[in-house]
Motif scaffolding. Structure first.
Motif, mmCIF file in Angstrom:
data_model
loop_
_atom_site.group_PDB
_atom_site.id
_atom_site.type_symbol
_atom_site.label_atom_id
_atom_site.label_comp_id
_atom_site.label_asym_id
_atom_site.label_seq_id
_atom_site.Cartn_x
_atom_site.Cartn_y
_atom_site.Cartn_z
ATOM 1 N N ALA A 28 0.662 -1.507 0.036
ATOM 2 C CA ALA A 28 0.268 -0.045 0.024
ATOM 3 C C ALA A 28 0.923 0.931 0.167
ATOM 4 C CB ALA A 28 -0.908 -0.044 1.394
ATOM 5 N N ASP A 29 1.870 1.412 -0.904
ATOM 6 C CA ASP A 29 2.380 2.105 -0.858
ATOM 7 C C ASP A 29 2.303 3.683 -1.508
ATOM 8 O OD1 ASP A 29 4.809 4.219 -0.918
ATOM 9 O OD2 ASP A 29 6.187 2.405 -1.828
ATOM 10 N N SER A 30 2.253 4.683 -0.162
ATOM 11 C CA SER A 30 1.667 5.584 -1.314
ATOM 12 C C SER A 30 2.495 7.243 -0.564
ATOM 13 C CB SER A 30 0.380 6.086 -0.149
ATOM 14 O OG SER A 30 -0.345 4.624 0.193
ATOM 15 N N ALA A 31 3.413 7.296 -1.018
ATOM 16 C CA ALA A 31 4.466 7.905 -0.325
ATOM 17 C C ALA A 31 5.267 9.109 -1.571
ATOM 18 C CB ALA A 31 5.821 7.230 0.605
ATOM 19 N N VAL A 32 4.682 9.846 -2.149
ATOM 20 C CA VAL A 32 4.321 10.613 -2.888
ATOM 21 C C VAL A 32 5.587 12.318 -2.598
ATOM 22 C CG1 VAL A 32 2.399 9.637 -4.365
ATOM 23 C CG2 VAL A 32 1.553 12.041 -2.417
ATOM 24 N N VAL A 33 6.202 12.006 -4.460
ATOM 25 C CA VAL A 33 6.833 13.675 -4.204
ATOM 26 C C VAL A 33 6.159 14.586 -5.451
ATOM 27 C CG1 VAL A 33 8.418 12.585 -5.133
ATOM 28 C CG2 VAL A 33 9.217 14.850 -4.217
ATOM 29 N N CYS A 34 6.233 16.078 -5.191
ATOM 30 C CA CYS A 34 6.412 16.508 -6.652
ATOM 31 C C CYS A 34 6.913 16.855 -7.577
ATOM 32 C CB CYS A 34 5.352 17.768 -5.786
ATOM 33 S SG CYS A 34 4.859 18.965 -6.954
ATOM 34 N N PRO A 35 6.644 16.403 -8.329
ATOM 35 C CA PRO A 35 7.848 17.785 -8.833
ATOM 36 C C PRO A 35 8.467 18.277 -10.081
ATOM 37 C CG PRO A 35 6.460 16.020 -10.737
ATOM 38 C CD PRO A 35 6.019 15.987 -9.178
ATOM 39 N N HIS A 36 7.495 19.233 -9.317
ATOM 40 C CA HIS A 36 7.783 20.837 -9.557
ATOM 41 C C HIS A 36 8.140 21.389 -8.528
ATOM 42 C CE1 HIS A 36 4.945 20.533 -13.386
ATOM 43 N NE2 HIS A 36 4.783 19.665 -13.065
#
Lengths: 370, 370
Positions: free
Chosen positions: A4-12
């Motif tokens: 349930a990997d939900s770690a996200v990063v904003c490329p902007h």
């Protein structure tokens, strides 16, 4: 890989977040990337593809609607001098490539125990999400323009999804779906990065199929709207390259209709400024693709381009495909129309094959132009 | 095996003939069987199935529209106590199982240098023959009732086939197509035995797919109209049994709509005498199947039966399939409705799996009942 990997990063703006709590960057409102793209191991990639998908996807999502490896059909007769194949995405369960992304996206929804989703699409994405939600026992609310055709809605409704007709512009429809986020998870195929996790399988399949014939992929031509297939395929080919399973990145080419060509700006000075309506290529009329920067960068990195085609060229390509037995959506025919726009010398010189992404079944279009 | 083998024999009166010169028995007007059914070698059968079809079919027909091995989807949740799979024939190039037969039939047409064919079908067979003829550069004339819906004809026309609308009854349409035999080869899927050569691949695929899971086929449930899929599958399973690749013949079960159930006569006293119209299962409304005797004999030999289902049962089964993500034609839903009519004890006792032949894509039906 956590299920349930939900770690996200904003490329902007480099903000980090949790996909379970926000469907877009909480800092700049851009689309999230996954921190961990769930890249399959070289062993998994090299083992080839079972019809039920590679094990890394099965771990994410036990729901299957019986996805075949979609066929590659030789189309040399339609493109003199080049080795060309069409990949027939219409053979997927709901009749379009969207099933690749929906399967992964609904798998993530299940893994984070989300049982109610809201989306905005009156077309192929809506039907695909409705089908996988039905299989996964996830409630699916589909927001559509009040003007959406009954034919398009029939398939969505058949799967048991709730359809909400919204008066106003296409943006109003999106706003309505986003606002449903209080009770449902907003999970647009244009925004949720798990959709791209799924569309990578396009690249895995193509590379495996061509390797079996002793060839390799020189370039891929995509109908280009939001870019969810092109961008997923880009990530897929990158994974294959990193694993040493392909020798080079294929050139990725996007094709837009003159009626709606926002992504052509970076590649040509002569881009048209169309109204994003009035084209038979209805599946790619996306005025503001959320991942425009990423799509443009991926194309440029591979030495590709975006070409623009006019309505008569699309209609002609659609007829030519059907007249040799390949019945696709008018939207899909833009791939062949785009290939014809490319300098022939480029395609002939390429050592390897050109793949046309034929994104959806002709049965999707009630009134084909030919 | 001779590529252009056209030697035929009549199973009714034992007359022999040449398929190139007469499409039906010149003595009793019955349907021909092939003298040599082109049974694949055990090695070919055991080698499994490439996506482009086994080599014996490739030798007959170099034309491919990219036929995938159609998916088998587990449907245990819809049938308590039995191991049930749906085979999704809608993923074939034109959206129905007819492509199996058309590929072989058009392969034969090419091998005997026939470049102009006449058929009578306003439905799936018409679309399928039109597509393979387009790929093979064979002119295709399709005779249809003047009342045929525009939606059905759109696909046929897209492939470039000529459509001739005939006033009168369905029999009048058939007569018109038959009469075209002066200038074109009449090649109905109900009459030409090469169609059955092709539909045998249904059996080859199912047996291979189940063997891969360590299981076997206990029974297959077919929507039953002319019987061209059931009879081809029968021949296919017979070939597998002869080659020692399966241990027993599966039980073959046909399902007819109460509106049109001529083949139920041999299996039940309570068969309805419907008008052969007015059912949502439009693909199986065949009042006089040319191969009725052979179909009935095949079913009886395997210990199977023919069951009859009412309209509400078909509609209910169609909805149940769609609500778990499997979108099929209403015609195909008769397979699930028929399964429900079978005594549960029979299916539970069977050592092996029950296969539902889900014969066509839901996208084929413009107005699904749910």
């Amino acid at each position: 890989v956590a299920v349930a990997d939900s770690a996200v990063v904003c490329p902007h703006c480099d903000a980090v977040g949790d996909l379970r709590h926000s469907w877009r960057c909480t800092s700049c409102n851009g689309p999230w990337d996954l921190v961990d793209w769930l890249i399959p191991s070289p062993a998994d990639l090299g083992a080839g593809l079972a019809s039920t998908g590679p094990s890394w996807l099965a771990a994410l999502d036990p729901v299957s609607l019986g996805e075949p490896v979609t066929p590659l059909v030789g189309l040399d007769d339609l493109a003199q001098g080049a080795k060309v194949y069409g990949k027939l995405e219409g053979s997927l369960p709901t009749g379009s490539f969207k099933d690749r992304g929906s399967r992964a996206l609904v798998g993530w929804l299940r893994s984070v125990c989300s049982d109610h989703v809201a989306i905005d699409s009156s077309g192929n994405a809506g039907a695909s999400m409705a089908a996988y939600c039905a299989a996964a026992d996830v409630d699916c609310d589909v927001y559509v323009p009040a003007t959406a055709s009954a034919a398009k809605l029939a398939q969505i409704r058949a799967y048991g999804a709730r359809v909400f007709a919204v008066d106003g512009s296409r943006s109003d429809v999106t706003e309505a779906a986003m606002s449903a986020g209080d009770v449902a998870t907003y999970a647009s195929h244009m925004w949720n990065p798990y959709f791209l996790v799924g569309t990578r399988t396009f690249a895995f399949e193509v590379a495996t199929q061509l390797a079996a014939t002793g060839s390799s992929v020189a370039s891929v031509v995509f109908p280009l709207g939001s870019g969810s297939l092109l961008l997923g395929a880009y990530h897929g080919f990158r994974a294959l390259l990193s694993a040493g399973l392909i020798a080079r990145m294929p050139r990725l080419v996007g094709v837009q209709a003159a009626a709606c060509a926002p992504l052509a700006r970076s590649f040509t000075d002569a881009f048209p400024d169309g109204p994003c309506s009035g084209s038979i290529a209805e599946g790619i009329l996306v005025a503001k693709p959320p991942r425009a920067d990423a799509v443009t960068a991926a194309i440029a990195e591979t030495g590709g381009t975006v070409v623009v085609v006019e309505e008569p060229e699309i209609a002609s390509a659609h007829t030519q495909l059907a007249r040799r037995g390949v019945y696709v959506e008018p939207t899909s025919a833009t791939a062949l129309a785009g290939l014809r726009r490319l300098p022939r010398s480029e395609e002939q010189a390429a050592d390897g094959a050109t793949i046309l992404a034929l994104t959806g079944s002709g049965l999707k279009s009630a009134a084909p132009p030919s």
